[in-house]
Motif scaffolding. Structure first.
Motif: not given
Length: 603
Positions: A252, A255, A313-317, A389-390, A393-394
């Protein structure tokens, strides 16, 4: 009553212990070293491939099995082997090491014109190589001290980066890694505190989770993988190998590596953090053989022979384009941030803005830790780790806004000063503990800040007296620090000097009736509405309600001017009570000290 002789004995014991502790710190400081990075290029005529090898904490000698395996797996290759000062007490700058690595790779490539370059790094060595990669691609926000070089030709020749348990997110024991033993945890916990007091082990401290070297490198990596550039950038394929018994790194923690779409993750059984870069001689067990073969295949680029992990998954939004950070302050659990978050999200939904609110909380932060530089910096690192991390993620988030109160204002100012990749647009500060001389205009001129709204409360006694004292000391010695023990001040009571900016990019909204929390009073819906409108649309018209008093409270302005006297009086009072307590009994005195420390760590 205790006799004078008995009290004097206790004082002597305390002095002896104090001297011994100081001697320990001095010894640790003297043991600290900062040696120049050594480099060894093994070249043979006709070789057109270069393998770059960078060791981890345990040094080159421990890394030699990986070097030998590289020679075996990649014959007819030149080897560029780095040997930097990685000892526990090392004070060598990671920036200096990364600079040497990048320059030496460039020098070797210019001399021999390699057709292929393979990078191999273990633990911290992998993090140093990642910095060299982003710098080589021209992303040099944090390279000014060594001179900017621009994009280098060698990065286009890098076919793969073999990451052996690289500390991609930096190291941390908060929370304690699941595979870490109690003995290791306690030794790191104690070592970190001794290192900070003795100014030793600065290399290790610079590689902590959220530290500038680490966080900036992660942001640069993300921008390298996702950014749009006039000329194409080259991101090498990354093969990240990690042991299932690693007590430092987890999957983790990487990322941001996923920003490069062809990154591969490989988990090795019965392998610890050190083993993956050192126990590569073959051994006698199936795990030893598997580890050696996996690293060998990674070096050779034989992807089909690697048992790669399936990423769930890659938890991307991709729907989020703007992120608003809402940070609470001292002596505060941040409940108001939940209320403000709700109001912001409602307004964003009404305007169909793809916006995420991050109201990160770091728990109750008492006055005493706030006054200590190291403890303040812990929360800065926490914020920057969340920011990186954000960013991962985004992927579509390109705009960032910030709402901060009290210590939350310090977090942003310190981060902007120390982290060169951080950029924010709309900034709202209340109860600010940032020095009044902070260089906001410079940040605005460089495009790292767009607009700052600073609410100044007329009765903010917390800012007027406590951080103001640190600012007064800085004034006395004629310095204006943005980093270090004196990097807090009275911006929330006196306003920022840079509000004189002709372009109105920094504004003081003064004076607001009320005390330290006047600017984030969640019981006043009008204030929450005004803040929400500002971060969603940039509308500052609602901030007129923070200009409802003509000036600061007169008595508080006077005490702020003599904050040193207030501190002196408080110190004398507490010292006097302590003398009375110790004169009654050493046990009473000890109890008083414990109660006092408990209170200072609670209020």
């Amino acid at each position: 009553m205790v006799s004078i002789t008995s009290l004097a004995t206790w004082v002597k014991v305390a002095l002896i212990l104090g001297v011994l502790f100081i001697a320990l710190l001095v010894t640790l400081h003297l043991l600290a070293s900062s040696q120049k990075t050594k480099v060894d290029l093994e070249h043979s005529e006709g070789h057109k491939r270069l393998v770059v090898l960078v060791h981890g904490l345990t040094g080159l000698e421990d890394f030699k099995p990986a070097v030998h395996l590289a020679r075996e797996a990649l014959p007819k290759s030149d080897l560029l082997i780095f040997d930097f000062d990685s000892g526990v007490f090392s004070n060598t700058s990671p920036y200096a090491i990364a600079n040497s690595i990048e320059k030496e790779i460039n020098k070797a490539h210019i001399r021999y014109d390699y057709e292929e370059i393979i990078l191999v790094g273990h633990s911290m060595g992998g993090m140093l190589l990642r910095k060299a990669i982003v710098w080589g691609n021209g992303l040099e926000d944090d390279r000014h001290d060594f001179g900017l070089r621009g994009e280098r030709a060698w990065v286009q020749k890098v076919s793969r980066f073999v990451s052996l348990a690289t500390i991609n997110r930096g190291w941390s024991i908060d929370p304690r890694p699941k595979n870490m033993s109690t003995a290791t945890y306690l030794s790191i916990w104690l070592g970190e505190r001794l290192a900070r007091l003795s100014q030793s082990a600065q290399l290790l401290l610079a590689l902590q989770r959220g530290a500038p070297f680490v966080a900036d490198a992660r942001v640069q990596w993300i921008e390298l993988c996702r950014g749009e550039f006039p000329t194409p950038k080259h991101v090498p394929q990354t093969i990240h190998l990690l042991g299932d018994k690693d007590d430092i790194v987890s999957k983790e923690d990487s990322m941001d590596l996923k920003a490069a779409k062809d990154t591969l993750f490989v988990t090795l059984e019965n392998t610890g953090h050190r083993d993956i870069g050192t126990a590569l001689n073959g051994g006698t067990t199936p795990a030893d053989q598997e580890r050696r073969e996996a690293v060998k295949h990674a070096l050779q680029g034989k992807i089909e022979l690697l048992d790669t992990d399936k990423l769930v998954g890659q938890d991307e939004d991709h729907s989020i384009e703007r992120i608003v950070y809402v940070m609470h302050g001292i002596r505060d659990y941040g409940e108001w941030t939940d209320q403000l978050r709700t109001v912001i999200e409602q307004k964003a939904a009404a305007t169909q803005v793809g916006l995420a609110v991050v109201n990160q909380k770091y728990g109750h932060f008492p006055m005493l830790p706030f006054l200590l530089f190291w403890d303040r910096q812990k929360n800065v690192r926490l914020f920057m780790d969340e920011y990186t991390e954000n960013r991962a993620k985004y992927p579509q988030a390109v705009k960032f806004d910030y709402v901060g109160h009290s210590n939350g204002t310090y977090i942003l100012a310190s981060a902007l000063y120390k982290y060169k990749t951080l950029k924010v647009e709309r900034v709202y500060l209340a109860g600010s503990v940032v020095p009044k001389h902070f260089k906001w205009q410079e940040l605005a001129d460089s495009g790292r800040v767009k607009y700052v709204a600073n609410v100044v409360a007329a009765g903010d006694w917390v800012v007027a007296i406590f951080p103001r004292f640190f600012e007064q000391i800085a004034d006395w010695i004629e310095v204006q620090p943005s980093d270090g023990p004196l990097d807090i001040g009275s911006g929330g009571f006196r306003g920022f000097q840079d509000a004189s900016d002709a372009k109105k990019r920094i504004e003081n909204f003064q004076f607001a009736s009320g005390a330290h929390s006047a600017g984030v009073d969640a019981s006043d819906e009008g204030k929450l509405e005004a803040i929400a409108r500002f971060v969603v649309s940039g509308d500052t018209s609602g901030f007129t309600l923070f200009r409802n008093q003509s000036g600061p409270e007169g008595w508080l302005a006077f005490l702020s001017n003599v904050s040193w006297l207030v501190w002196l009086a408080l110190g004398a009072l507490l010292f006097g009570i302590g003398l009375l307590a110790f004169s009654a009994s050493p046990w009473v005195g000890g109890g008083y000290v414990l109660i006092l420390l408990g209170l200072l760590n609670s209020v």
